[in-house]
Design a protein around this motif. Structure first.
Motif, short mmCIF file in Angstrom:
data_model
loop_
_atom_site.label_atom_id
_atom_site.label_comp_id
_atom_site.label_asym_id
_atom_site.label_seq_id
_atom_site.Cartn_x
_atom_site.Cartn_y
_atom_site.Cartn_z
N VAL A 21 38.68 90.63 19.97
CA VAL A 21 38.29 90.68 21.38
C VAL A 21 39.15 89.73 22.20
O VAL A 21 39.70 88.75 21.68
N GLY A 22 39.27 90.03 23.47
CA GLY A 22 39.85 89.13 24.45
C GLY A 22 38.71 88.59 25.29
O GLY A 22 37.79 89.34 25.63
N LEU A 23 38.76 87.33 25.60
CA LEU A 23 37.70 86.71 26.40
C LEU A 23 38.27 86.30 27.75
O LEU A 23 39.31 85.67 27.82
N PHE A 49 32.93 82.48 17.47
CA PHE A 49 34.14 83.17 17.03
C PHE A 49 35.08 82.22 16.33
O PHE A 49 35.12 81.03 16.62
N SER A 50 35.89 82.78 15.43
CA SER A 50 37.01 82.03 14.86
C SER A 50 38.26 82.41 15.65
O SER A 50 38.30 83.49 16.26
N PRO A 51 39.27 81.57 15.64
CA PRO A 51 40.50 81.90 16.39
C PRO A 51 41.11 83.24 15.98
O PRO A 51 41.66 83.95 16.82
N GLU A 52 40.97 83.62 14.73
CA GLU A 52 41.55 84.87 14.24
C GLU A 52 40.88 86.10 14.84
O GLU A 52 41.43 87.19 14.80
N GLU A 53 39.69 85.93 15.39
CA GLU A 53 38.96 87.06 15.96
C GLU A 53 39.26 87.28 17.44
O GLU A 53 38.85 88.27 18.02
N ILE A 54 40.02 86.36 18.03
CA ILE A 54 40.29 86.38 19.46
C ILE A 54 41.75 86.78 19.70
O ILE A 54 42.66 86.16 19.16
N THR A 55 41.97 87.80 20.51
CA THR A 55 43.33 88.20 20.87
C THR A 55 43.90 87.25 21.91
O THR A 55 45.05 86.85 21.82
N PHE A 56 43.09 86.90 22.90
CA PHE A 56 43.53 85.97 23.95
C PHE A 56 42.31 85.47 24.69
O PHE A 56 41.21 86.05 24.61
N ILE A 57 42.50 84.40 25.43
CA ILE A 57 41.52 83.91 26.40
C ILE A 57 42.25 83.78 27.72
O ILE A 57 43.29 83.13 27.79
N SER A 58 41.73 84.43 28.74
CA SER A 58 42.32 84.29 30.07
C SER A 58 41.34 83.54 30.96
O SER A 58 40.12 83.61 30.78
N MET A 59 41.90 82.79 31.90
CA MET A 59 41.08 82.04 32.86
C MET A 59 41.56 82.36 34.26
O MET A 59 42.76 82.50 34.50
N ALA A 60 40.60 82.45 35.19
CA ALA A 60 40.94 82.68 36.60
C ALA A 60 39.86 82.05 37.47
O ALA A 60 38.67 82.21 37.20
N VAL A 61 40.30 81.35 38.49
CA VAL A 61 39.34 80.77 39.44
C VAL A 61 38.94 81.83 40.46
O VAL A 61 39.60 82.86 40.61
N ALA A 62 37.86 81.55 41.18
CA ALA A 62 37.39 82.47 42.21
C ALA A 62 38.46 82.64 43.29
O ALA A 62 39.14 81.69 43.67
N SER A 63 38.61 83.87 43.74
CA SER A 63 39.49 84.15 44.87
C SER A 63 38.88 85.31 45.65
O SER A 63 38.11 86.10 45.10
N PHE A 64 39.21 85.37 46.91
CA PHE A 64 38.62 86.36 47.79
C PHE A 64 39.70 87.04 48.62
O PHE A 64 40.56 86.37 49.18
N THR A 65 39.62 88.36 48.71
CA THR A 65 40.47 89.07 49.67
C THR A 65 39.85 88.91 51.06
O THR A 65 38.66 88.62 51.19
N ARG A 66 40.64 89.11 52.07
CA ARG A 66 40.12 88.98 53.43
C ARG A 66 38.97 89.95 53.73
O ARG A 66 38.00 89.56 54.37
N PRO A 67 39.02 91.21 53.26
CA PRO A 67 37.87 92.10 53.50
C PRO A 67 36.57 91.57 52.84
O PRO A 67 35.50 91.71 53.41
#
Length: 153
Positions: A21-23, A49-67
């Protein structure tokens, strides 16, 4: 928190059936106590989870489009989402200032220390300078990301 617990255990079920899985930790939101909550989340991930079970971990902070900002303002109510300091990113979205983003990513990245070098961790839709400061490297280009993800299957 119950919904998050359910999502983590659903991912555990997928792993138990033989998949990796990717988290995605997205959005990372700043509020009173965010450091403890997100550090706890990382601890839960590492316990499940063990590291071998994880494909990647991505992180992103909150962001907003103008609409989205216009819609939040139009609805009114109790939302505090727009009370935080926001700046425009290179793509025109409103997000936290760079120093705040670095602090937030760094907090989570430090919590993931036992997995450094074992799990591919990346910053989603983030600037080169933030990548360099937090991860000590440059933003991988698309082909490099494809190679990394393919290798981890």
């Amino acid at each position: 928190k119950r919904q998050l617990h359910g999502r983590l255990h659903a991912a555990r079920t997928v792993v138990d059936r033989g998949c990796r899985v990717g988290l995605h930790i997205n959005p990372i939101i700043q509020y009173r106590g965010w450091e403890e909550d997100y550090t706890s989340l990382v601890g839960q991930m590492m316990a499940l989870f063990s590291p071998e079970e994880i494909t990647f971990i991505s992180m992103a902070v909150a962001s907003f489009t103008r609409p989205v900002v216009r819609e939040i303002r139009h609805r009114g109510g109790e939302s505090k989402a727009l009370q935080m300091p926001l700046v425009e990113d290179p793509k025109g979205k409103l997000t936290y200032p760079e120093a705040t983003r670095i602090e937030m990513y760094s907090t989570l990245y430090r919590a993931m220390q036992p997995w450094h070098g074992k799990v591919f961790i990346y910053l989603c839709m983030e600037t080169e300078s933030v990548w360099q400061t937090v991860l000590g490297g440059t933003t991988p280009i698309a082909k490099e990301l494809e190679r990394i993800f393919h290798r981890r299957r």
